[in-house]
Scaffold this motif. Sequence first.
Motif, short mmCIF file in Angstrom:
data_model
loop_
_atom_site.label_atom_id
_atom_site.label_comp_id
_atom_site.label_asym_id
_atom_site.label_seq_id
_atom_site.Cartn_x
_atom_site.Cartn_y
_atom_site.Cartn_z
N TYR A 290 0.83 -1.21 0.00
CA TYR A 290 0.00 0.00 0.00
C TYR A 290 0.86 1.26 0.00
O TYR A 290 0.57 2.22 -0.70
N LEU B 222 -5.38 -2.79 6.44
CA LEU B 222 -4.02 -2.29 6.33
C LEU B 222 -3.18 -2.88 7.47
O LEU B 222 -3.64 -2.99 8.60
N SER C 251 -6.83 -7.72 0.94
CA SER C 251 -8.20 -7.66 0.42
C SER C 251 -8.68 -9.06 0.11
O SER C 251 -7.89 -10.02 0.04
N ARG D 166 -1.74 -3.91 2.19
CA ARG D 166 -3.20 -3.96 2.14
C ARG D 166 -3.63 -5.39 1.83
O ARG D 166 -3.19 -5.98 0.83
N ARG E 221 -6.65 2.36 -3.94
CA ARG E 221 -6.21 1.54 -2.81
C ARG E 221 -4.71 1.29 -2.83
O ARG E 221 -4.22 0.20 -2.55
N SER F 80 -11.14 -3.49 3.33
CA SER F 80 -9.82 -4.14 3.28
C SER F 80 -9.05 -3.78 4.54
O SER F 80 -9.42 -2.88 5.29
#
Length: 427
Positions: free
Chosen positions: A80, A409, A422, A420, A117, A407
Amino acid sequence: MKSKMNAALRAMPLAAGSVMLAALSCAYAAQDNVGTLSNFKQTGNNVPAETVPQTGQTAEALRNNLKQIKLPPGFKIELYAVVPEARHMAIEPSTGVVFVGTRKSRVWQVTDRTHQRVASDVVQFASSVTFKVPNGVCFSPDGVLYVVEQNRVLGFPAAQFFGEGGPDVAAAVVVPQGKLIPTQFESFNHGARACRIGPDKKLYIALGQPWNVPSKDKLAELDKNGLAGIIRLDQDGKNREVYAHGVRNSVGLDFNPKDKTLWFTDNQVDGMGDDTPPGELNRATKAGENFGFPWYGGGKVRTADYKDATPPAGVVFPQVEMAAHAADLGMSFYTGKMFPEKYQGGIFDAEHGSWNRTKPVGARIMYTPVKDDGTAGPTEVFAEGWLTSTGEYMGRPVDVQQLQDGSLLVSDDYAGAIYRISYANGK
């Protein structure tokens, strides 16, 4: 918007005598800047804030390392942001801007401008302020960012907007320097704080004490000031009280949105062996409960120093005994809808990994379901692979927080990154 920010700032107390701080020595420069910023005045700092490149060899190496991470079917993990020394995170409710604390002197502002994202830019936040161990960051529902340092608490209204303007931001002192804990208890050991705003709109702060196990003559003063505990106070710094006692060093807390109970991780006593005592995931149902330290080193394991001392009545033992010395830190209840129903309403927490164990353990994300009666179900590993089979750390997770899309982190202070996670079939 300006009138709302002015009102938010006026609601916070300014440090006493801040208008006179310009005459003090440079040792008080940080406090002087906060006083100046509290009055919406410029500090004269023209040095550009530090920025962190999001492309290049470091980013590619981090992405390559993530190929080793194991997740349940349907999940994926991606880089991320590159964020040096990334510790606890606070996600601004309306924009999703992520503020990241560190154990050093910087707070980072991480912005995803295209909402793809992934971070567009990472910049040092409030560089006119000299922070000291600004590990604890948390947002109030109305958009005030609280930064809990080793021995001070600051508030930043509309941080995501003011932070775009450069080194100077709107700021206010919630707890002045030297007033969060007695200065004689300041230490590099257990000095990183964690914070949350509770359902009662109060600010909750976990305060670790500076020893492995404190001596008996220190206990009364530690307890009086909320060290080895969790305190709560109004968002303007008033009406401070000790909420939870007997907590060795918690660096992660969150509230169950269903029954409003406070849950927190706690790190156990060192030097008692590889496999004892266990780490802890605790549940506080009311103010004033005692969680057993230092009479217990973790779980129901007595410490050598207090083995002949009578523990307080009604000690609350952990909901979950975690792996010894795995160092469970940041935690969050999962309130999103992206992940399968199995995970909804449960707890994700980050295990930082051991430093004093013959065979290292940790460096992973754990998941604990919460049953209908509000107690914990069996904990399981959710994400692992940062600790290799040869005992080498590729990363050390610190905190877990949920983005608006559901999602997750994960911060990593060793690799200097935020990941991240997901779910491929999520909405």
